[in-house]
Design a protein around this motif. Structure first.
Motif, short mmCIF file in Angstrom:
data_model
loop_
_atom_site.label_atom_id
_atom_site.label_comp_id
_atom_site.label_asym_id
_atom_site.label_seq_id
_atom_site.Cartn_x
_atom_site.Cartn_y
_atom_site.Cartn_z
N ASP A 184 0.82 -1.21 0.00
CA ASP A 184 0.00 0.00 0.00
C ASP A 184 0.86 1.26 0.00
O ASP A 184 0.40 2.32 -0.42
CB ASP A 184 -0.93 0.00 1.22
N ASN A 232 1.63 3.59 -3.47
CA ASN A 232 0.61 4.34 -4.22
C ASN A 232 0.97 5.80 -4.48
O ASN A 232 0.18 6.54 -5.08
CB ASN A 232 -0.73 4.26 -3.49
N LYS A 233 2.12 6.24 -3.95
CA LYS A 233 2.65 7.59 -4.21
C LYS A 233 1.72 8.70 -3.74
O LYS A 233 1.60 9.76 -4.37
CB LYS A 233 2.97 7.76 -5.71
N ARG A 234 1.02 8.46 -2.64
CA ARG A 234 0.21 9.49 -1.99
C ARG A 234 1.08 10.23 -0.99
O ARG A 234 2.20 9.83 -0.68
CB ARG A 234 -0.99 8.86 -1.29
N ASP A 235 0.57 11.35 -0.45
CA ASP A 235 1.31 12.09 0.56
C ASP A 235 1.61 11.24 1.78
O ASP A 235 2.67 11.36 2.40
CB ASP A 235 0.53 13.35 0.98
N ASP A 277 2.30 8.22 1.86
CA ASP A 277 3.19 7.10 1.53
C ASP A 277 4.67 7.46 1.60
O ASP A 277 5.52 6.63 1.27
CB ASP A 277 2.87 6.56 0.13
#
Length: 316
Positions: free
Chosen positions: A20, A23-26, A28
């Motif tokens: 998870d 996912n290159k979200r903030d 992460d």
């Protein structure tokens, strides 16, 4: 489930969580060293309190026969660790995003040095807050009691330290300092707020002071007061705009009052009653009150209705 099955399930869950992160979200981000260390910032803040109040806050790390030498070592320690944290924080500034590591290091050293040069001025302001708090609270038996135990005085002191870093455009660290004080005291002062001398917060719990607030000298604020923005629905588009009120000199704001809006000015010498809700400017030397409510007292199947009265003791 037996132990073998549990271990297998845990490993499966761990793999799902680690996947998870991709996912290159903030949320992460994996760069542990890419942001200031909260523990180090808090440690620096505690050492700064020792520097501000050398006779009140004890340091258990540095020992020596010479008091001056001991304080010098403490100040050098603060310079070293604060500079390292500012160096990390400056990378969050758009101005420094294209600068070299050496340029950022030079800037962080200058900022830290300028901050330490401001300590005598900060101590001057803090001393006026101490005097105002002692003079304004008949329950205070000594100034020592104020320094060692009053949450309002602690929160305002931290805000003055954080404000000096804020006006030097240091990201993150000023807010980390004031939020630490917020957690300890229940008082939320944004480091951007400009506060004059002789500032007193009586009791303090629940006070909120917004980023663009301007507070004059000899201002007294009671618990539960909000000095806030009229609306934040504009979000990031409101950044840099004055959103919070201006409180002029010698103003008293009683508990639970709410004052909102960047164009709102509370004039010099005004007194704002408890629970008042204000969104417009108040002329100097005004007394703003809320219409008294009726008290309903039920006793022995009978009911009394009396007016709630304010006693004029020259403080209201």
């Amino acid at each position: 489930m037996d132990l073998k099955d549990i271990n297998k399930e845990v490993l499966t869950v761990a793999e799902e969580i680690i996947n998870d992160y991709q996912n290159k979200r903030d949320v992460d981000r994996m760069d542990i060293l890419g942001q200031p260390d909260n523990d180090v910032v808090v440690d620096v803040l505690n050492k700064l309190m020792n520097i501000l109040f050398p006779g009140y806050y004890r340091d258990k790390k540095y020992f020596g026969y010479s008091y001056n030498n001991r304080q010098s070592v403490l100040i050098e320690d603060v310079f070293y660790h604060l500079q390292k944290q500012i160096d990390i924080a400056l990378k969050y500034s758009s101005y420094f995003q294209n600068k070299t590591g050496n340029e950022i290091k030079d800037a962080s050293e200058i900022i830290t040095l300028n901050f330490l040069k401001k300590i005598p001025t900060i101590r001057e302001y803090v001393d006026t807050d101490l005097q105002a708090t002692y003079d304004g609270d008949p329950a205070a038996f000594s100034k020592d009691e104020v320094v060692l135990s009053y949450p309002g005085f602690y929160a305002s002191t931290v805000s003055r330290l954080a404000h000096e870093l804020y006006i030097q455009h240091v990201p993150l660290i000023p807010r980390m300092m004031t939020e630490y004080a917020h957690g300890k005291t229940g008082i939320d002062i944004h480091p951007g707020a400009t506060i004059g001398k002789y500032f007193m917060m009586d009791h303090g719990t629940g006070i909120v002071v917004g980023e663009t607030s301007i507070i004059g000298e000899h201002v007294k604020v009671y618990q539960g007061v909000t000095i806030g923005a009229l609306s934040t629905r504009g979000g990031q588009r409101l950044r840099g705009i004055k959103r919070h009120p201006t409180i002029e000199d010698n103003v008293t704001i009683y508990s639970g009052a709410s004052i909102f809006g960047g164009e709102t000015v509370i004039g010099k010498g005004a007194v704002i009653a408890s629970s008042a809700f204000i969104t417009r400017s108040i002329p100097p030397y005004s007394r703003v009150s809320v219409k008294n409510q009726e008290l309903i007292i039920k006793e022995d199947n009978s009911q009394k209705i009396i007016k709630n009265e304010i006693v004029d003791d020259n403080t209201w």
